[in-house]
Design a protein around this motif. Sequence first.
Motif, short mmCIF file in Angstrom:
data_model
loop_
_atom_site.label_atom_id
_atom_site.label_comp_id
_atom_site.label_asym_id
_atom_site.label_seq_id
_atom_site.Cartn_x
_atom_site.Cartn_y
_atom_site.Cartn_z
N UNK A 99 0.57 -1.17 -0.08
CA UNK A 99 0.02 0.13 -0.02
C UNK A 99 0.84 1.15 0.01
N UNK A 100 1.90 1.35 0.67
CA UNK A 100 2.63 2.52 0.90
C UNK A 100 3.41 2.59 -0.55
N UNK A 101 3.98 1.83 -1.19
CA UNK A 101 4.73 1.69 -2.43
C UNK A 101 3.77 2.10 -3.54
N UNK A 102 2.35 1.72 -3.51
CA UNK A 102 1.39 2.14 -4.32
C UNK A 102 1.11 3.23 -4.23
N UNK A 103 0.85 3.92 -3.22
CA UNK A 103 0.59 5.52 -2.86
C UNK A 103 1.63 6.25 -3.38
N UNK A 104 2.90 5.95 -3.01
CA UNK A 104 3.96 6.93 -3.57
C UNK A 104 3.94 6.87 -5.08
N UNK A 105 3.74 5.65 -5.84
CA UNK A 105 3.67 5.49 -7.30
C UNK A 105 2.28 6.36 -7.90
#
Length: 163
Positions: free
Chosen positions: A128-134
Amino acid sequence: MMRGTFDDVPLNALFPLLTPADVDSLRQAAGTVNTARAGKATAGWEWAVEHAVFPGTQPGTPVLLGLDVVEHAGDGDQLEFLLQVVWIGPGRLAIDVAVNVACWCEADHATHDVDALRLVVGEETSLPDAFRIGVERLTGWLADPYNADHWRAMAGLPSRRIG
């Protein structure tokens, strides 16, 4: 690949280890793409349930979930904004985001990534964090000029040949 809105994406089938809070986080982040595209059609996502388990070595990058926003210029040029959740190895996912332009080099390379980011999911960065940053990177790009030559100039690539 299946296609639809983010609400259509079977997140629990693609990512069976996600908690309900993780799923909500992904949905919230994806919703910001439509907000960034105000006045345009809802973003169309693609997914491959058959890639929910690492598919092993194969040509190309096994994509679980992706978004490809293509912006057409009136003069036949286009920009492509990509976000993909991909396998990079057994049990290893990454979020890839990129801005892509058509190539106008002497040797035709077809396209060029003029800005790109890979976020590897792991112990320090959750999906979820990587997706949000992307998604944040993608929506930032969507706010920039929709002029492919602007992006080519930033990357030091030749401008479009007219005539």
